[in-house]
Scaffold this motif. Structure first.
Motif, PDB file in Angstrom:
ATOM      1  N   ILE A 119       0.847  -1.192   0.000  1.00 17.65           N
ATOM      2  CA  ILE A 119       0.000   0.000   0.000  1.00 17.65           C
ATOM      3  C   ILE A 119       0.882   1.241   0.000  1.00 17.65           C
ATOM      4  CG2 ILE A 119      -1.790   1.259   1.233  1.00 17.65           C
ATOM      5  CD1 ILE A 119      -2.715  -1.378   2.429  1.00 17.65           C
ATOM      6  N   GLU A 120       0.624   2.127  -0.926  1.00 19.15           N
ATOM      7  CA  GLU A 120       1.414   3.356  -1.030  1.00 19.15           C
ATOM      8  C   GLU A 120       0.795   4.418  -0.127  1.00 19.15           C
ATOM      9  OE1 GLU A 120       3.263   6.290  -4.481  1.00 19.15           O
ATOM     10  OE2 GLU A 120       1.733   4.796  -4.960  1.00 19.15           O
ATOM     11  N   PRO A 121       1.584   5.041   0.748  1.00 21.21           N
ATOM     12  CA  PRO A 121       1.030   6.077   1.626  1.00 21.21           C
ATOM     13  C   PRO A 121       0.438   7.237   0.825  1.00 21.21           C
ATOM     14  CG  PRO A 121       3.222   5.432   2.349  1.00 21.21           C
ATOM     15  CD  PRO A 121       3.012   4.803   1.018  1.00 21.21           C
ATOM     16  N   LEU A 122      -0.539   7.903   1.422  1.00 21.67           N
ATOM     17  CA  LEU A 122      -1.211   9.007   0.753  1.00 21.67           C
ATOM     18  C   LEU A 122      -0.245  10.137   0.424  1.00 21.67           C
ATOM     19  CD1 LEU A 122      -3.957  10.092  -0.192  1.00 21.67           C
ATOM     20  CD2 LEU A 122      -4.278  11.062   2.098  1.00 21.67           C
ATOM     21  N   GLU A 123       0.737  10.373   1.301  1.00 24.50           N
ATOM     22  CA  GLU A 123       1.702  11.445   1.048  1.00 24.50           C
ATOM     23  C   GLU A 123       2.511  11.179  -0.217  1.00 24.50           C
ATOM     24  OE1 GLU A 123       1.068  11.188   5.507  1.00 24.50           O
ATOM     25  OE2 GLU A 123       1.317   9.807   3.824  1.00 24.50           O
ATOM     26  N   SER A 124       2.894   9.914  -0.441  1.00 16.87           N
ATOM     27  CA  SER A 124       3.675   9.581  -1.628  1.00 16.87           C
ATOM     28  C   SER A 124       2.836   9.740  -2.892  1.00 16.87           C
ATOM     29  CB  SER A 124       4.202   8.145  -1.535  1.00 16.87           C
ATOM     30  OG  SER A 124       5.021   7.995  -0.403  1.00 16.87           O
ATOM     31  N   GLN A 180       0.341  11.832  -3.352  1.00 12.76           N
ATOM     32  CA  GLN A 180       0.153  13.248  -3.624  1.00 12.76           C
ATOM     33  C   GLN A 180       1.392  13.875  -4.223  1.00 12.76           C
ATOM     34  OE1 GLN A 180      -1.062  14.766   0.178  1.00 12.76           O
ATOM     35  NE2 GLN A 180      -3.216  14.163  -0.110  1.00 12.76           N
ATOM     36  N   ASP A 181       2.562  13.475  -3.734  1.00 15.77           N
ATOM     37  CA  ASP A 181       3.815  14.020  -4.275  1.00 15.77           C
ATOM     38  C   ASP A 181       4.036  13.563  -5.706  1.00 15.77           C
ATOM     39  OD1 ASP A 181       4.202  15.232  -1.883  1.00 15.77           O
ATOM     40  OD2 ASP A 181       5.556  13.694  -1.088  1.00 15.77           O
ATOM     41  N   GLY A 182       3.645  12.327  -6.023  1.00 14.24           N
ATOM     42  CA  GLY A 182       3.938  11.792  -7.346  1.00 14.24           C
ATOM     43  C   GLY A 182       2.894  12.102  -8.384  1.00 14.24           C
ATOM     44  N   ASN A 183       1.710  12.550  -7.964  1.00 15.87           N
ATOM     45  CA  ASN A 183       0.622  12.745  -8.915  1.00 15.87           C
ATOM     46  C   ASN A 183       0.097  14.168  -8.944  1.00 15.87           C
ATOM     47  OD1 ASN A 183       0.551  10.006  -9.677  1.00 15.87           O
ATOM     48  ND2 ASN A 183      -0.637   9.502  -7.841  1.00 15.87           N
ATOM     49  N   GLN A 233      -8.611   2.274  -1.259  1.00 15.71           N
ATOM     50  CA  GLN A 233      -8.625   2.868   0.065  1.00 15.71           C
ATOM     51  C   GLN A 233      -7.258   3.476   0.358  1.00 15.71           C
ATOM     52  OE1 GLN A 233      -9.782   0.123   3.099  1.00 15.71           O
ATOM     53  NE2 GLN A 233      -9.744   1.636   4.756  1.00 15.71           N
ATOM     54  N   THR A 234      -7.247   4.670   0.896  1.00 18.13           N
ATOM     55  CA  THR A 234      -5.986   5.380   1.129  1.00 18.13           C
ATOM     56  C   THR A 234      -5.686   5.444   2.619  1.00 18.13           C
ATOM     57  OG1 THR A 234      -7.157   7.510   1.163  1.00 18.13           O
ATOM     58  CG2 THR A 234      -6.238   6.765  -0.956  1.00 18.13           C
ATOM     59  N   PHE A 235      -4.372   5.504   2.908  1.00 24.29           N
ATOM     60  CA  PHE A 235      -3.894   5.593   4.284  1.00 24.29           C
ATOM     61  C   PHE A 235      -2.744   6.593   4.330  1.00 24.29           C
ATOM     62  CE2 PHE A 235      -5.562   1.331   3.728  1.00 24.29           C
ATOM     63  CZ  PHE A 235      -6.325   1.123   4.864  1.00 24.29           C
ATOM     64  N   THR A 236      -2.666   7.307   5.430  1.00 20.08           N
ATOM     65  CA  THR A 236      -1.477   8.130   5.650  1.00 20.08           C
ATOM     66  C   THR A 236      -0.333   7.239   6.121  1.00 20.08           C
ATOM     67  OG1 THR A 236      -2.033   8.570   7.963  1.00 20.08           O
ATOM     68  CG2 THR A 236      -2.925  10.085   6.290  1.00 20.08           C
ATOM     69  N   GLU A 237       0.875   7.775   6.097  1.00 15.90           N
ATOM     70  CA  GLU A 237       2.030   6.982   6.509  1.00 15.90           C
ATOM     71  C   GLU A 237       1.928   6.578   7.974  1.00 15.90           C
ATOM     72  OE1 GLU A 237       6.937   7.180   6.222  1.00 15.90           O
ATOM     73  OE2 GLU A 237       5.692   8.858   5.529  1.00 15.90           O
TER      74      GLU A 237
END
Length: 530
Positions: free
Chosen positions: A123-128, A130-133, A146-150
């Motif tokens: 699962i890719e953290p939400l912060e990553s 947002q930075d990549g997209n 489903q999204t999760f923060t780090e």
């Protein structure tokens, strides 16, 4: 019947051929020479199929790295993670309810939790994201998972590892309990359950100090200062934790004293021109050493009583004249009678004759010497010859270290760091730093011995191709210990001065000189060789 039918193209075959032709026309078929290049690549012996690549470099060489990077999960990894977590919980509860105490339930639970952890790592953290997209306009076209923060992912992983540790606790796999609990608290420092399980694992492994640290870390978690389970465990282990910490402080104090002492010894030897050496601290390179006729355990047991492990060092003492003197541990060997004596403190300024007269006094007619093994009363000061062995004969004419040393021979210690490592390794092997450090020191020394044996075999073909026996130097009784130590031919092995004493008229004296070449006599009138 279908084999007897005419092999004619039906309507389906015609549609398939049309689709293939259309794909080729649109550039989706083999380009000229592309098929031949592909076949050449996959038939290469070094070719690794993409599914079996173990590194990014291997995947790049297949030419399919971009295609694999574009793959998307069909299902949400979070869904699969939660499913495996629930399976693990159900299996654990089934194990607790089971009347027959079937431990297979806990094993299944562990496997489910580990699989959940594997999916959590995907699962890719939400912060990553947002930075990549930030500049990706096609983001809305991708499936919405489903999204999760780090921080949320770290808490989930901490819970999964803590649950796996609980399953291992039921199986009494204390090493796995310790590892998984440690991973759990690494992800979440406030996971008090993981701290308790970590402390419990250290308790069962008899690692008292680590158990105390885990208990204190758990009690420091917010709102857990009065945790009953941790306080109960702390109360039961209080005395053992205190003793373990006192023992560690004592080891650290003794280690600091040893380091300071070895530094002083090296400084004195460097200033006085005294050479130091060492021998191997282990007798075998493995528990099943093919080069040894005896068992490795038996050889190690005998070798550990050898003088490299005495732990004794030269001692500096201050006299009334405000000048400092040094005394050395000294070993007297009597090869004629297979006996020896050990002197703990032999002063550098002390004359050899004075010590010899004290140990082997002259006797009158009709008297006998004090040694019960001296049947012929030969050990009298005036009837003895004293020698020291030239342990490093290759360095008599050069100050450089010889390139190759037999594993059983003495090797020069050329700097303070090597001297420190040798002494600390010898103390670790004797158990001064605990069993873990003893095993580590044994592994390091075995690796060193293996390299020496390998180098010797490569040059000489076998370990049985022994070097010539060490030459010897005869010592006049009027010489002091300092005269012996500062002779350029002398190398003090293992911080212990070794002298060979043989009666002049004993047959073993002639045999000893036949085996060992006498290269000189150290006497008051002789100038030290340069």
């Amino acid at each position: 019947q279908w084999m007897d039918e005419d092999d004619e193209d039906d309507e389906t075959d015609q549609f398939l051929q049309q689709a293939i032709d259309m794909a080729v026309q649109q550039g989706r078929g083999w380009a000229p020479g592309e098929k031949e290049e592909y076949m050449k690549r996959i038939l290469d012996d070094d070719f690794i199929p993409p599914m079996f690549c173990s590194s990014e470099e291997e995947l790049e060489r297949t030419g399919l790295a971009e295609a694999f990077a574009a793959l998307q999960y069909d299902d949400d990894p979070a869904v699969t993670m939660n499913e495996n977590k629930q399976k693990g919980t159900n299996a654990f509860l089934d194990g607790k309810r089971n009347q027959a105490n079937n431990i297979q339930y806990f094993r299944d639970a562990v496997n489910h939790y580990y699989e959940a952890i594997a999916w959590a790592n995907k699962i890719e953290p939400l912060e990553s994201k947002q930075d990549g997209n930030n500049n990706n306009k096609e983001e809305d076209k991708e499936p919405q998972f489903q999204t999760f923060t780090e921080q949320e992912l770290d808490e989930i992983k901490s819970t999964l590892y803590s649950n796996a540790a609980l399953c291992h606790l039921q199986l009494k796999n204390w090493g796995h309990v310790r590892e998984d609990s440690q991973k759990a608290v690494n992800f979440n420092k406030d996971n008090v359950k993981a701290w308790y399980r970590l402390a419990k694992a250290h308790q069962m492994l008899q690692q008292w100090e680590e158990a105390g640290s885990a208990i204190e870390s758990g009690l420091n978690c917010e709102g857990e200062g009065h945790n009953k389970d941790l306080l109960k465990l702390q109360s039961s282990l209080h005395d053992k934790i205190r003793k373990a910490r006192l023992a560690r402080q004592k080891r650290e104090r003794l280690r600091a004293e040893r380091v300071s002492h070895v530094k002083q010894v090296w400084k004195h030897c460097t200033a006085a021109g005294i050479k130091l050496g060492r021998v191997a601290l282990v007798a075998s390179v493995s528990d099943d050493d093919e080069d040894d006729h005896d068992s490795a355990e038996a050889r190690e047991s005998r070798w550990h009583h050898h003088f490299p492990h005495t732990g004794l060092l030269p001692i500096q003492s201050s006299s009334s004249s405000s000048s400092s003197t040094w005394s050395w541990p000294c070993l007297f060997l009597y090869p004629s009678h297979s006996q020896s004596d050990f002197i703990k403190h032999f002063g550098e300024e002390e004359m050899l004759a004075m010590r010899m007269a004290e140990m082997f006094p002259e006797i009158e007619t009709g008297q006998e010497t004090a040694m019960p093994w001296d049947y012929n009363n030969e050990f009298q000061c005036s009837q003895l010859a004293v020698y020291f062995e030239v342990n490093c004969p290759g360095e008599m004419k050069t100050t450089k270290k010889t390139s190759l040393v037999h594993p059983d021979s003495v090797e020069r210690l050329l700097d303070q760091a090597a001297t420190m490592r040798f002494y600390e390794s010898s103390r670790a092997l004797k158990g001064d730093e605990g069993p873990e450090m003893a095993n580590l020191a044994k592994a390091v020394e075995r690796k060193r011995l293996h390299k020496q044996r390998k180098a010797w075999k490569k040059k000489h073909g076998s370990l049985w191709a022994l070097p010539d026996p060490c030459p010897v130097v005869r010592v006049h009784p009027a010489m002091t210990l300092n005269d012996i130590l500062t002779d350029p031919r002398m190398v003090v092995a293992n911080f212990v001065v070794t002298l060979v004493v043989i009666p002049e008229q004993h047959p073993a004296h002639a045999e000893y000189l036949k085996e060992h070449d006498c290269v000189g006599i150290l006497q008051p009138s002789e100038q030290p060789a340069k």
